[in-house]
Write an enzyme that holds these catalytic residues in place. Structure first.
Site, PDB file in Angstrom:
ATOM      1  N   LYS A  23      36.251  64.201  10.280  1.00  0.00           N
ATOM      2  CA  LYS A  23      35.807  62.809  10.148  1.00  0.00           C
ATOM      3  C   LYS A  23      36.216  62.266   8.787  1.00  0.00           C
ATOM      4  O   LYS A  23      35.900  62.846   7.747  1.00  0.00           O
ATOM      5  CB  LYS A  23      34.286  62.722  10.311  1.00  0.00           C
ATOM      6  CG  LYS A  23      33.738  61.322  10.100  1.00  0.00           C
ATOM      7  CD  LYS A  23      32.211  61.301  10.117  1.00  0.00           C
ATOM      8  CE  LYS A  23      31.692  59.928   9.718  1.00  0.00           C
ATOM      9  NZ  LYS A  23      30.222  59.889   9.622  1.00  0.00           N
ATOM     10  N   GLY A  51      12.745  74.498  14.983  1.00  0.00           N
ATOM     11  CA  GLY A  51      14.131  74.926  14.839  1.00  0.00           C
ATOM     12  C   GLY A  51      15.058  73.738  14.790  1.00  0.00           C
ATOM     13  O   GLY A  51      14.906  72.854  13.942  1.00  0.00           O
ATOM     14  N   ALA A  75      17.474  70.796  11.585  1.00  0.00           N
ATOM     15  CA  ALA A  75      16.701  70.810  10.341  1.00  0.00           C
ATOM     16  C   ALA A  75      16.136  72.192  10.054  1.00  0.00           C
ATOM     17  O   ALA A  75      16.199  72.683   8.912  1.00  0.00           O
ATOM     18  CB  ALA A  75      15.583  69.778  10.416  1.00  0.00           C
ATOM     19  N   THR A  82      23.550  59.725   7.958  1.00  0.00           N
ATOM     20  CA  THR A  82      22.819  60.283   6.818  1.00  0.00           C
ATOM     21  C   THR A  82      21.780  61.335   7.191  1.00  0.00           C
ATOM     22  O   THR A  82      21.178  61.942   6.305  1.00  0.00           O
ATOM     23  CB  THR A  82      22.108  59.158   6.045  1.00  0.00           C
ATOM     24  OG1 THR A  82      21.326  58.370   6.955  1.00  0.00           O
ATOM     25  CG2 THR A  82      23.122  58.259   5.350  1.00  0.00           C
TER      26      THR A  82
END
Length: 518
Positions: free
Chosen positions: A88, A18, A21, A354
């Site tokens: 952001k 879980g 991702a 990233t």
């Protein structure tokens, strides 16, 4: 009329693991396969164990997450409220390049092209002649960030009001839970359990099923490995192999700890270089996420934890948690009927936020190349080819931050300055140093403005620049830059403080019911 379905269409997709991702994978797959227009009879099942923790900490993202959420029908204000998110505009770097250095990598460019060429070329020309403010003065995101202001971009015509992008900071655990709700609303199923065995077909080598500790057997046609650094299926079963990039990215450990919220509420991530790595600061609505990424070959865990705690802006909540990792990627992220997404596919330190971007791109790539039950090798080959291009491009961009350093105060930074880098990156650096031109090897990744931010922020100046720049007379060119700088300054000065915008959006989101699918 019922749509015809291929006799070899997928019947069940099983997601192993879980966290961020797993649920980022489950939500769009369920929307596609289980929704009103999905394949009849196809299930999306996610198996996770409450006994296995995730790395999840305060998470910073890239602007692509906005499109991902929108595609799922997520209401932005509701998401902001329920994940304790803030906006952001980019990343502020401190002490990178040299001690006392400070620069900003913002989401946006440095003004529109001038006669078909990057505005940077003309700025560089005028900078060399003297009297030009820093390049950041023409980055709307950077100017907003410096003044702690934020409103979302607006308008359709190109102007300073939409010449920037934005992403989010959020609580990774809350985001995973939020996506779990989105995914199950789209039809995904959740199974709680610990995997104790994996069944593999002796003829095809395909995974047939996983077995859980309570005896349940979960069959599937396509298995998505979201098991994190354990890489339970892609490495544990498929033996995909791993390319270790530690020689070029020597950081292999992190300490993470939340702290109490400290003001002001910044619309950017802070990355401060330390003696053997760097620290992050991620502001959320309810707390601050903090961490220290470092190389255990150049400092100890105790020293790294002390450096992290000493640099906090507010009281720590608990003790630092140690995370170990090896930077690199699987040689193949898709093998037979197993696809790795997230940390199971590879790890790159979160210097440029990233991690989630790599997940959502991998999910999009999988949907584009979605197989039937045969999982044709050509699809896997294309997936692996594109994944390698992306991972290597992100790797090189992160290496750039280290390689350009002028710091010689510690053994770690001396190593980074001297270490060999991939040939492609060496060519990119040399091109910029010699001509001022930026080579972008991955058009879907970090583009020219991002590379310019790192080059200029580290004090790397080209020895020459585009000879056609002189076609534009200097006087009107300076007037153009002055007008644009003034327009940006005036617009930003009229914006509300970031904290006020977050409070307004969070309150609006809290008042709304859950909105998925419009």
């Amino acid at each position: 009329m019922t749509a015809a379905v291929s006799p070899r269409a997928l019947r069940r997709v099983v997601i192993v693991g879980g966290g961020t991702a797993g649920w980022m994978t489950a939500a769009p797959l369920a929307q596609l396969l289980c929704g009103p227009t999905g394949a009849p009879g196809c299930e999306v099942v996610l198996v996770e164990s409450d006994q296995i923790g995730t790395i999840g900490v305060g998470e910073a993202t890239l602007p692509t997450l906005r499109q991902f959420n929108q595609a799922l029908g997520v209401d932005e204000a509701h998401f902001l409220s329920h994940t304790k998110a803030t906006f952001k505009l980019g990343i502020e770097f401190k002490d990178w390049g040299h001690l006392g250095n400070r620069f900003f990598h913002g989401f946006g460019d440095f003004g529109p092209p001038i006669e078909g060429r990057s505005a940077y070329i003309q700025w560089l020309r005028l900078h060399r002649a003297g009297g030009m403010p820093p390049l950041e003065s023409w980055s709307v995101a950077s100017v907003m960030a410096r003044q702690h202001r934020f409103v979302p971009p607006s308008g359709d015509r190109p102007s300073p009001s939409n010449a920037y992008g934005h992403a989010y900071h959020f609580d990774a655990g809350l985001y995973a839970a939020y996506l779990r709700d989105v995914a199950t609303r789209h039809g995904a199923q959740r199974m709680e359990g610990t995997i104790v065995d994996v069944e593999v077909d002796g003829t095809t080598g395909f995974v047939q099923a996983i077995r859980l500790a309570d005896g349940r057997r979960v069959e599937g046609d396509l298995f998505i490995d979201c098991s994190g650094l354990r890489a339970l299926l892609i490495e544990g079963v498929m033996k995909a192999g791993f390319d270790d990039w530690s020689a070029m990215l020597p950081c292999n450990s992190a300490q993470a700890v939340p702290s109490e919220r400290a003001g002001p509420l910044l619309p950017f991530t802070v990355s401060a270089a330390k003696s053997a790595g760097w620290t992050w600061r991620i502001p959320l609505q309810h707390r601050t996420g903090n961490g220290h990424v470092y190389s255990s070959g150049f400092t100890s865990d105790d020293a790294a934890a002390a450096a992290l705690l000493d640099g906090l802006d507010s009281a720590a909540i608990g003790e630092p948690r140690t995370i170990r990792f090896t930077t690199g990627m699987r040689r193949k992220s898709w093998v037979r009927n197993v696809v790795a997404i997230g940390l199971s596919a590879g790890f790159l330190e979160p210097l440029e936020s990233t991690s989630i971007h790599l997940i959502l791109d991998a999910v999009g790539r999988l949907i584009h190349l979605l197989p039937d039950r045969d999982c044709q090798p050509a699809l896997a080959a294309e997936f692996n080819r594109k994944t390698a291009i992306q991972f290597e491009a992100v790797r090189d961009f992160i290496i750039l931050h280290y390689k350009l350093t002028q710091r010689t105060d510690t053994e770690f930074w001396r190593y980074c300055a001297a270490m060999p880098v991939p040939p492609a990156l060496a060519e990119q650096i040399e091109l910029f140093r010699a001509t001022g031109r930026v080579s972008v090897r991955d058009p879907d990744g970090f583009l020219e403005p991002s590379w310019l931010s790192i080059y200029e922020g580290h004090g790397v100046w080209p020895t020459s620049f585009d000879p056609l720049a002189h076609r534009v007379p200097e006087a009107p060119l300076r007037q153009h830059f002055a007008r644009l700088q003034q327009a940006i300054a005036q617009m930003v000065a009229s914006m509300p403080q970031h904290a006020d915008t977050v409070a307004h959006w969070a309150a609006a989101g809290a008042a709304r019911g859950h909105k998925v699918g419009g």
